[in-house]
Design a protein around this motif. Sequence first.
Motif, PDB file in Angstrom:
ATOM      1  N   LEU A 158      79.866 -12.778   9.426  1.00  0.00           N
ATOM      2  CA  LEU A 158      79.003 -13.957   9.423  1.00  0.00           C
ATOM      3  C   LEU A 158      78.714 -13.980  11.110  1.00  0.00           C
ATOM      4  CD1 LEU A 158      80.390 -16.768   7.043  1.00  0.00           C
ATOM      5  CD2 LEU A 158      78.511 -15.121   6.672  1.00  0.00           C
ATOM      6  N   ILE A 159      77.657 -14.896  11.480  1.00  0.00           N
ATOM      7  CA  ILE A 159      77.605 -14.925  12.817  1.00  0.00           C
ATOM      8  C   ILE A 159      77.184 -16.530  13.160  1.00  0.00           C
ATOM      9  CG2 ILE A 159      75.918 -14.300  14.837  1.00  0.00           C
ATOM     10  CD1 ILE A 159      75.237 -11.592  13.168  1.00  0.00           C
ATOM     11  N   CYS A 160      78.102 -16.969  14.031  1.00  0.00           N
ATOM     12  CA  CYS A 160      77.749 -18.231  14.617  1.00  0.00           C
ATOM     13  C   CYS A 160      77.433 -19.408  13.835  1.00  0.00           C
ATOM     14  CB  CYS A 160      76.825 -18.068  15.948  1.00  0.00           C
ATOM     15  SG  CYS A 160      76.896 -19.309  17.182  1.00  0.00           S
ATOM     16  N   TYR A 161      76.068 -19.661  13.723  1.00  0.00           N
ATOM     17  CA  TYR A 161      75.567 -20.916  13.067  1.00  0.00           C
ATOM     18  C   TYR A 161      75.984 -20.671  11.565  1.00  0.00           C
ATOM     19  CZ  TYR A 161      72.479 -24.695  12.205  1.00  0.00           C
ATOM     20  OH  TYR A 161      71.946 -25.910  11.658  1.00  0.00           O
ATOM     21  N   ASP A 162      76.130 -19.578  11.329  1.00  0.00           N
ATOM     22  CA  ASP A 162      76.519 -19.323   9.751  1.00  0.00           C
ATOM     23  C   ASP A 162      77.465 -20.128   9.381  1.00  0.00           C
ATOM     24  OD1 ASP A 162      74.184 -17.440   8.923  1.00  0.00           O
ATOM     25  OD2 ASP A 162      75.899 -15.653   9.933  1.00  0.00           O
ATOM     26  N   LEU A 163      78.372 -20.397  10.350  1.00  0.00           N
ATOM     27  CA  LEU A 163      79.593 -21.118   9.928  1.00  0.00           C
ATOM     28  C   LEU A 163      79.276 -22.554   9.324  1.00  0.00           C
ATOM     29  CD1 LEU A 163      82.833 -21.591   9.901  1.00  0.00           C
ATOM     30  CD2 LEU A 163      82.667 -22.020  12.333  1.00  0.00           C
ATOM     31  N   PHE A 164      78.243 -23.070   9.699  1.00  0.00           N
ATOM     32  CA  PHE A 164      77.712 -24.532   9.375  1.00  0.00           C
ATOM     33  C   PHE A 164      77.373 -24.333   7.886  1.00  0.00           C
ATOM     34  CE2 PHE A 164      77.399 -25.580  13.716  1.00  0.00           C
ATOM     35  CZ  PHE A 164      77.214 -27.020  13.682  1.00  0.00           C
ATOM     36  N   TRP A 165      77.139 -23.399   7.062  1.00  0.00           N
ATOM     37  CA  TRP A 165      76.942 -23.382   5.906  1.00  0.00           C
ATOM     38  C   TRP A 165      78.016 -22.939   5.065  1.00  0.00           C
ATOM     39  CZ3 TRP A 165      72.717 -26.201   5.998  1.00  0.00           C
ATOM     40  CH2 TRP A 165      72.006 -26.043   6.991  1.00  0.00           C
ATOM     41  N   PRO A 166      78.730 -23.678   3.827  1.00  0.00           N
ATOM     42  CA  PRO A 166      79.749 -23.355   3.400  1.00  0.00           C
ATOM     43  C   PRO A 166      79.256 -22.386   2.326  1.00  0.00           C
ATOM     44  CG  PRO A 166      79.274 -25.591   2.762  1.00  0.00           C
ATOM     45  CD  PRO A 166      78.330 -25.251   4.128  1.00  0.00           C
ATOM     46  N   GLU A 167      78.345 -22.271   1.945  1.00  0.00           N
ATOM     47  CA  GLU A 167      77.436 -21.383   0.895  1.00  0.00           C
ATOM     48  C   GLU A 167      77.899 -19.936   1.301  1.00  0.00           C
ATOM     49  OE1 GLU A 167      75.172 -25.337   0.529  1.00  0.00           O
ATOM     50  OE2 GLU A 167      75.828 -23.960   2.234  1.00  0.00           O
ATOM     51  N   ALA A 168      77.695 -19.582   2.692  1.00  0.00           N
ATOM     52  CA  ALA A 168      77.814 -18.280   2.963  1.00  0.00           C
ATOM     53  C   ALA A 168      79.132 -17.992   3.004  1.00  0.00           C
ATOM     54  CB  ALA A 168      77.780 -18.272   4.681  1.00  0.00           C
ATOM     55  N   THR A 169      80.198 -18.806   3.411  1.00  0.00           N
ATOM     56  CA  THR A 169      81.468 -18.126   2.971  1.00  0.00           C
ATOM     57  C   THR A 169      81.946 -18.132   1.831  1.00  0.00           C
ATOM     58  OG1 THR A 169      82.294 -20.367   3.685  1.00  0.00           O
ATOM     59  CG2 THR A 169      82.657 -18.907   5.536  1.00  0.00           C
ATOM     60  N   ARG A 170      81.223 -18.913   0.931  1.00  0.00           N
ATOM     61  CA  ARG A 170      81.917 -19.030  -0.842  1.00  0.00           C
ATOM     62  C   ARG A 170      81.242 -17.730  -1.020  1.00  0.00           C
ATOM     63  NH1 ARG A 170      83.362 -23.831  -3.572  1.00  0.00           N
ATOM     64  NH2 ARG A 170      85.161 -24.265  -2.378  1.00  0.00           N
ATOM     65  N   GLU A 171      79.994 -17.278  -0.706  1.00  0.00           N
ATOM     66  CA  GLU A 171      79.365 -16.178  -1.406  1.00  0.00           C
ATOM     67  C   GLU A 171      79.979 -14.972  -1.091  1.00  0.00           C
ATOM     68  OE1 GLU A 171      75.370 -14.290  -0.226  1.00  0.00           O
ATOM     69  OE2 GLU A 171      74.903 -15.795  -1.896  1.00  0.00           O
ATOM     70  N   LEU A 172      80.609 -14.789   0.191  1.00  0.00           N
ATOM     71  CA  LEU A 172      81.530 -13.815   0.358  1.00  0.00           C
ATOM     72  C   LEU A 172      82.979 -13.788  -0.185  1.00  0.00           C
ATOM     73  CD1 LEU A 172      81.126 -13.489   4.314  1.00  0.00           C
ATOM     74  CD2 LEU A 172      80.520 -11.963   2.763  1.00  0.00           C
ATOM     75  N   ALA A 173      83.432 -14.845  -0.282  1.00  0.00           N
ATOM     76  CA  ALA A 173      84.871 -15.164  -1.281  1.00  0.00           C
ATOM     77  C   ALA A 173      84.578 -14.784  -2.463  1.00  0.00           C
ATOM     78  CB  ALA A 173      85.263 -16.614  -1.048  1.00  0.00           C
ATOM     79  N   LYS A 174      83.496 -15.214  -3.302  1.00  0.00           N
ATOM     80  CA  LYS A 174      83.365 -14.687  -4.574  1.00  0.00           C
ATOM     81  C   LYS A 174      83.085 -13.424  -4.738  1.00  0.00           C
ATOM     82  CE  LYS A 174      80.458 -15.880  -8.579  1.00  0.00           C
ATOM     83  NZ  LYS A 174      79.329 -16.978  -8.956  1.00  0.00           N
ATOM     84  N   ALA A 175      82.722 -12.526  -3.850  1.00  0.00           N
ATOM     85  CA  ALA A 175      82.405 -11.083  -3.785  1.00  0.00           C
ATOM     86  C   ALA A 175      83.719 -10.179  -3.286  1.00  0.00           C
ATOM     87  CB  ALA A 175      81.552 -10.707  -2.902  1.00  0.00           C
TER      88      ALA A 175
END
Length: 291
Positions: A158-175
């Motif tokens: 992820l990059i910087c402002y992506d951290l604001f969005w829990p959907e981003a980390t959740r998508e990676l965790a699910k994968a």
Amino acid sequence: MASPDLRIALIQMHPVPLDAERNFETASKHIHEASTKGAVLAVLPEYHLTGWQPEDPRFRSIASQADEYLAKYCELARRCAINIVPGTILSLSGSASTGMLNKAYFISSSGEVLGEYTKTNLWHPEREHLLSGPDHRGATTGPHHEVIDTPIGPIGLLICYDLFWPEATRELAKAGAKLIIIPTFTKMDDPSPLARSYNPHGEALFTESALITRAFECTAAMVYCNVGGPKEEGFMGLSSVVLPIVGRVKGSLNTADEGVAIVDVDMNALEVAEQNYKIREDLCKKTFHYK
């Protein structure tokens, strides 16, 4: 499966604005030193070659040299036998004559690019100058964040402002990502003066809180590498590795100053967290409540 223990170098650089060659030399020195100390992964900040100077024509000129700098990092990784996430490297978009892309890469210790990621969630000042990953690809549906298989386990970028969005980390965790690596260019003075009047340390509060929250809610290790520099110029630093249950791992940086953190990470903590919370198990159920 990731190795039980990883030694990670967080290189909290203070980039010299628009002096890509000097910044590369500084990064190379730190990466070489990290490899001699047994680090298996070195991470650099976002915009580490350029700083954030989008109005200057040299910003775009450096973006035109993306392939050259990526090749240099591949050679450095091979020579030092260390995996590298070279922060982000600006590149030109082939789909728009004026567009630039903010991209992160994972380079293996053999010098091979195993995966790349173009920033999805652009910070407001970036939107005038850059294309997001989905806009560049013309993608409106499907996963925006994909896991990369690496010698140190499945990772997500992820990059910087992506951290604001829990959907981003959740998508990676699910994968299946076990490490989520986040090159960043965040300063204390990024928010407006009005926002800072409520709390001048608001950015640090968000960063530390979000990293811990994301680690718990994804049972993943968060590897966060920010720029460093003089505190009076608004720099924040705080590069860190964060684990669920543990929080910030010993050796993470507590200051804004330029420096290198060598952090030993017990990856078994992820399995302990998953046994307790079963986050990934629930995420992958077809009957999971939240889509």
